[in-house]
Write a protein that holds these residues in place. Sequence first.
Motif, PDB file in Angstrom:
ATOM      1  N   VAL A 228      12.506  13.735 -18.833  1.00  0.00           N
ATOM      2  CA  VAL A 228      10.777  14.531 -18.431  1.00  0.00           C
ATOM      3  C   VAL A 228      10.568  13.677 -17.537  1.00  0.00           C
ATOM      4  O   VAL A 228      11.347  12.002 -17.497  1.00  0.00           O
ATOM      5  N   LEU A 229      10.768  13.979 -15.939  1.00  0.00           N
ATOM      6  CA  LEU A 229       9.942  12.652 -14.696  1.00  0.00           C
ATOM      7  C   LEU A 229       8.123  12.525 -15.259  1.00  0.00           C
ATOM      8  O   LEU A 229       7.282  13.573 -15.127  1.00  0.00           O
ATOM      9  N   SER A 230       7.464  11.367 -14.851  1.00  0.00           N
ATOM     10  CA  SER A 230       6.227  11.047 -14.708  1.00  0.00           C
ATOM     11  C   SER A 230       5.979  10.450 -13.213  1.00  0.00           C
ATOM     12  O   SER A 230       6.844  10.614 -12.085  1.00  0.00           O
ATOM     13  N   GLY A 231       4.783  10.844 -12.799  1.00  0.00           N
ATOM     14  CA  GLY A 231       3.834  10.342 -11.977  1.00  0.00           C
ATOM     15  C   GLY A 231       4.155  11.522 -11.181  1.00  0.00           C
ATOM     16  O   GLY A 231       4.536  11.013  -9.931  1.00  0.00           O
ATOM     17  N   VAL A 232       4.831  12.553 -10.489  1.00  0.00           N
ATOM     18  CA  VAL A 232       5.161  13.342 -10.166  1.00  0.00           C
ATOM     19  C   VAL A 232       3.067  13.803  -9.546  1.00  0.00           C
ATOM     20  O   VAL A 232       2.168  15.120 -10.277  1.00  0.00           O
ATOM     21  N   SER A 233       3.427  14.925  -8.137  1.00  0.00           N
ATOM     22  CA  SER A 233       1.852  14.736  -7.529  1.00  0.00           C
ATOM     23  C   SER A 233       2.494  15.368  -6.665  1.00  0.00           C
ATOM     24  O   SER A 233       3.442  15.010  -5.425  1.00  0.00           O
ATOM     25  N   ASP A 234       2.275  17.031  -5.704  1.00  0.00           N
ATOM     26  CA  ASP A 234       1.764  17.168  -4.004  1.00  0.00           C
ATOM     27  C   ASP A 234       2.846  17.211  -4.234  1.00  0.00           C
ATOM     28  O   ASP A 234       3.172  16.761  -3.147  1.00  0.00           O
ATOM     29  N   VAL A 235       3.780  17.534  -4.626  1.00  0.00           N
ATOM     30  CA  VAL A 235       5.414  18.507  -4.259  1.00  0.00           C
ATOM     31  C   VAL A 235       5.179  19.614  -4.627  1.00  0.00           C
ATOM     32  O   VAL A 235       5.623  20.126  -5.579  1.00  0.00           O
ATOM     33  N   THR A 236       6.384  20.351  -3.947  1.00  0.00           N
ATOM     34  CA  THR A 236       6.742  21.291  -4.482  1.00  0.00           C
ATOM     35  C   THR A 236       7.367  21.714  -5.622  1.00  0.00           C
ATOM     36  O   THR A 236       8.589  21.021  -5.550  1.00  0.00           O
TER      37      THR A 236
ATOM     38  N   ARG B 115       3.467  19.309 -17.236  1.00  0.00           N
ATOM     39  CA  ARG B 115       1.616  18.659 -17.304  1.00  0.00           C
ATOM     40  C   ARG B 115       0.780  17.612 -16.842  1.00  0.00           C
ATOM     41  O   ARG B 115       1.413  16.743 -16.756  1.00  0.00           O
ATOM     42  N   THR B 116       0.051  17.774 -17.456  1.00  0.00           N
ATOM     43  CA  THR B 116      -1.058  16.791 -16.226  1.00  0.00           C
ATOM     44  C   THR B 116      -1.156  15.083 -16.807  1.00  0.00           C
ATOM     45  O   THR B 116      -1.868  15.438 -18.124  1.00  0.00           O
ATOM     46  N   ASP B 117      -0.957  14.698 -16.848  1.00  0.00           N
ATOM     47  CA  ASP B 117      -1.983  12.837 -17.297  1.00  0.00           C
ATOM     48  C   ASP B 117      -3.191  12.999 -16.971  1.00  0.00           C
ATOM     49  O   ASP B 117      -3.314  12.828 -15.714  1.00  0.00           O
ATOM     50  N   ALA B 118      -3.793  13.021 -18.237  1.00  0.00           N
ATOM     51  CA  ALA B 118      -5.173  12.383 -17.992  1.00  0.00           C
ATOM     52  C   ALA B 118      -5.303  11.032 -17.198  1.00  0.00           C
ATOM     53  O   ALA B 118      -6.704  11.546 -16.436  1.00  0.00           O
TER      54      ALA B 118
ATOM     55  N   THR C 188      -3.572   9.592 -15.592  1.00  0.00           N
ATOM     56  CA  THR C 188      -3.038   8.681 -13.724  1.00  0.00           C
ATOM     57  C   THR C 188      -3.364  10.368 -12.609  1.00  0.00           C
ATOM     58  O   THR C 188      -3.427  10.260 -11.508  1.00  0.00           O
ATOM     59  N   LYS C 189      -3.832  11.382 -13.206  1.00  0.00           N
ATOM     60  CA  LYS C 189      -3.836  12.840 -12.571  1.00  0.00           C
ATOM     61  C   LYS C 189      -2.799  13.333 -12.133  1.00  0.00           C
ATOM     62  O   LYS C 189      -2.797  13.720 -11.456  1.00  0.00           O
ATOM     63  N   SER C 190      -2.082  12.637 -12.361  1.00  0.00           N
ATOM     64  CA  SER C 190      -0.298  12.749 -11.928  1.00  0.00           C
ATOM     65  C   SER C 190       0.056  13.374 -12.966  1.00  0.00           C
ATOM     66  O   SER C 190      -0.054  14.181 -14.155  1.00  0.00           O
ATOM     67  N   ASP C 191       1.448  14.909 -12.878  1.00  0.00           N
ATOM     68  CA  ASP C 191       2.137  15.288 -13.421  1.00  0.00           C
ATOM     69  C   ASP C 191       3.423  14.920 -14.727  1.00  0.00           C
ATOM     70  O   ASP C 191       4.489  14.180 -13.865  1.00  0.00           O
ATOM     71  N   PHE C 192       3.703  15.520 -15.655  1.00  0.00           N
ATOM     72  CA  PHE C 192       4.845  14.788 -17.041  1.00  0.00           C
ATOM     73  C   PHE C 192       5.762  16.579 -15.574  1.00  0.00           C
ATOM     74  O   PHE C 192       4.982  17.727 -16.728  1.00  0.00           O
ATOM     75  N   VAL C 193       6.876  16.087 -15.657  1.00  0.00           N
ATOM     76  CA  VAL C 193       7.643  17.893 -15.137  1.00  0.00           C
ATOM     77  C   VAL C 193       9.026  17.881 -16.878  1.00  0.00           C
ATOM     78  O   VAL C 193       9.587  16.418 -16.939  1.00  0.00           O
ATOM     79  N   LEU C 194       8.811  18.545 -16.655  1.00  0.00           N
ATOM     80  CA  LEU C 194      10.049  18.941 -18.117  1.00  0.00           C
ATOM     81  C   LEU C 194      11.081  19.530 -17.419  1.00  0.00           C
ATOM     82  O   LEU C 194      10.838  20.654 -17.147  1.00  0.00           O
ATOM     83  N   VAL C 195      12.254  19.321 -17.466  1.00  0.00           N
ATOM     84  CA  VAL C 195      13.600  19.506 -16.357  1.00  0.00           C
ATOM     85  C   VAL C 195      14.773  19.964 -17.682  1.00  0.00           C
ATOM     86  O   VAL C 195      14.971  18.902 -18.789  1.00  0.00           O
TER      87      VAL C 195
END
Length: 326
Positions: free
Chosen positions: A22-30, A53-56, A58-65
Amino acid sequence: MDAVEMKRWCNEYQLLSANAIVLSGVSDVTDDVLLAALGTVKAFGKSKIVDKRTDATTKSDFVLVTTSANVTGQTLPDDVGIPGEVGPWPVHVLPVLPKCEKFQAKLLTFLRSEGKSIADVKGLLDPTPLDVNSALVNAISSLVDKCNSSPADTQSYRKLRMFSGVIPTPSGEEEYDAWAEQTTHMLEEWQSGDNVKRQRILESLKGPAADIMRFLRAQNPNATSNDYMQALETAFGTTESSADLLVRFRHKFQSEGEKLSAYLLRLDKLLHCVLRKGGLHELLKEVREEEDMLQSRNDTKNAVMSKAVTSVTKTSPEIKPDHEME
């Protein structure tokens, strides 16, 4: 996101903990840039993005890989990114539980699904001393069978949408591009054998598309699910090459009066066609070359301006105070 939430997230997609990060803090990236960054870590093998899934907070995303390589016990980086471009994003791996804790976790999960608790299991041991051994053996045997059953082929799965290849597209069916995009994604995510994947593809086809599969199976009984998809791409996909599609992509502009959302949907549809034809890496290369050229121009322009300012400063006569001019 703690380990329990990560484990539950993996279970929703039937992912093994050893093949998930899982990656955290992801935002504004394709997704393409994300995959490019993940591809720089050889320990992951081939990576695929499963969900976000959005982190409420930080408003950034968690990404499941999901990874093709087993990440258990490997030395992994603390974060992933492309230096100087995007990231880095922290990497989270599910902790490896001892065998006894694994069984306990499976036992508790099963009991919750049955609406039971540990106290209910203990109740099996209460009646009489003579019944203790048989009750315990029967209960544990049943639980072990449930816990060890393979989830890949027995659990329910999200069925593919229907596709026939008939034009215009009948009600309740999908156009080829939309169907192929969903099917390709699901084939990559299903943790099952290729025979199951082939069967699920066949279940979603009818009409001309189903006829093509019958012809293919008659000619090549050993055809794989990838062969199925390639045959359908040949029959119903675009006949343009990746180079042709890239030319179309470069010259697809927003029409007068067209909403931005509609324009972006047209671009997205064409971009997926480029992806299926394998032209996405070429597009990324052109974009990066264009970015480097623009950066070089800006650097040259700034250098020229700085040199001009310095030259003017050196050649301008010194302005003397009024009393010295007199």
